[in-house]
Design a protein around this motif. Sequence first.
Motif, PDB file in Angstrom:
ATOM      1  N   ARG A  84       0.871  -1.187   0.000  1.00 18.56           N
ATOM      2  CA  ARG A  84       0.000   0.000   0.000  1.00 18.56           C
ATOM      3  C   ARG A  84       0.901   1.227   0.000  1.00 18.56           C
ATOM      4  NH1 ARG A  84      -5.485   1.271   1.280  1.00 18.56           N
ATOM      5  NH2 ARG A  84      -5.702   3.390   2.054  1.00 18.56           N
ATOM      6  N   ILE A  85       0.664   2.108  -0.938  1.00 13.78           N
ATOM      7  CA  ILE A  85       1.391   3.366  -1.066  1.00 13.78           C
ATOM      8  C   ILE A  85       0.423   4.463  -0.660  1.00 13.78           C
ATOM      9  CG2 ILE A  85       2.517   4.946  -2.671  1.00 13.78           C
ATOM     10  CD1 ILE A  85       2.761   2.347  -4.515  1.00 13.78           C
ATOM     11  N   GLU A  86       0.855   5.347   0.229  1.00  9.32           N
ATOM     12  CA  GLU A  86       0.027   6.481   0.614  1.00  9.32           C
ATOM     13  C   GLU A  86       0.855   7.748   0.493  1.00  9.32           C
ATOM     14  OE1 GLU A  86      -1.320   5.789   4.603  1.00  9.32           O
ATOM     15  OE2 GLU A  86      -2.670   4.175   3.989  1.00  9.32           O
ATOM     16  N   VAL A  87       0.302   8.736  -0.180  1.00  9.87           N
ATOM     17  CA  VAL A  87       0.930  10.051  -0.262  1.00  9.87           C
ATOM     18  C   VAL A  87      -0.098  11.049   0.252  1.00  9.87           C
ATOM     19  CG1 VAL A  87       1.933  11.808  -1.752  1.00  9.87           C
ATOM     20  CG2 VAL A  87       2.438   9.389  -2.169  1.00  9.87           C
ATOM     21  N   SER A  88       0.250  11.718   1.343  1.00 10.26           N
ATOM     22  CA  SER A  88      -0.664  12.668   1.989  1.00 10.26           C
ATOM     23  C   SER A  88      -0.148  14.086   1.803  1.00 10.26           C
ATOM     24  CB  SER A  88      -0.769  12.368   3.486  1.00 10.26           C
ATOM     25  OG  SER A  88      -1.233  11.048   3.682  1.00 10.26           O
ATOM     26  N   THR A 119      -5.477  -1.180  -7.388  1.00  9.44           N
ATOM     27  CA  THR A 119      -6.583  -0.329  -6.959  1.00  9.44           C
ATOM     28  C   THR A 119      -5.991   0.953  -6.389  1.00  9.44           C
ATOM     29  OG1 THR A 119      -8.609  -0.236  -5.628  1.00  9.44           O
ATOM     30  CG2 THR A 119      -6.724  -1.355  -4.641  1.00  9.44           C
ATOM     31  N   TRP A 120      -6.778   2.016  -6.375  1.00  8.38           N
ATOM     32  CA  TRP A 120      -6.319   3.273  -5.776  1.00  8.38           C
ATOM     33  C   TRP A 120      -7.539   4.101  -5.401  1.00  8.38           C
ATOM     34  CZ3 TRP A 120      -7.119   8.279  -7.575  1.00  8.38           C
ATOM     35  CH2 TRP A 120      -7.626   8.402  -8.875  1.00  8.38           C
ATOM     36  N   TRP A 132      -3.981   6.983  -2.165  1.00  8.97           N
ATOM     37  CA  TRP A 132      -3.362   5.694  -1.909  1.00  8.97           C
ATOM     38  C   TRP A 132      -3.505   4.793  -3.128  1.00  8.97           C
ATOM     39  CZ3 TRP A 132      -6.699   1.664  -2.435  1.00  8.97           C
ATOM     40  CH2 TRP A 132      -8.050   1.946  -2.321  1.00  8.97           C
ATOM     41  N   ALA A 133      -2.603   3.844  -3.209  1.00 11.91           N
ATOM     42  CA  ALA A 133      -2.639   2.840  -4.285  1.00 11.91           C
ATOM     43  C   ALA A 133      -2.127   1.536  -3.694  1.00 11.91           C
ATOM     44  CB  ALA A 133      -1.779   3.278  -5.454  1.00 11.91           C
TER      45      ALA A 133
END
Length: 138
Positions: A84-88, A119-120, A132-133
Amino acid sequence: MNAEISTPTDELTQRLSATPRGARLARRLTGAQLAEWGHPHDTDVNDTVQHVVAELAANAVTHGRVPGRDFELRLLRLPGNTLRIEVSDPRGDRRLRYVDDEYGEHGRGLILVTLLADTWGVTERAVGKTVWAEIGLG
């Protein structure tokens, strides 16, 4: 007393400056972390994840920037061999959008994310948003 500091081995979280340099660093950190997790540089998985991070970080820096505020990168290994990639970023007032002009020079980042990620989505926060992706590490 013997105190131990424990660092989660399935997660990387890093705040970065909301500048092009910060976006480049996000991609480099991602490549290094994936190599540490057993997905060396120049593998399909490492390249794919770096591309997704580059797009999300570039969007955070370009469209989600608030002067004096950073953006945050989070990589999390989930069960089922999924990343899981998260960029805030601190900007919650701008909605994500796809390209409007097929001949324009900008606006294709989310199309790449759609093609590369399983998915994202977007999660609203008290301040800003998290894009997120999820990508299978297969």
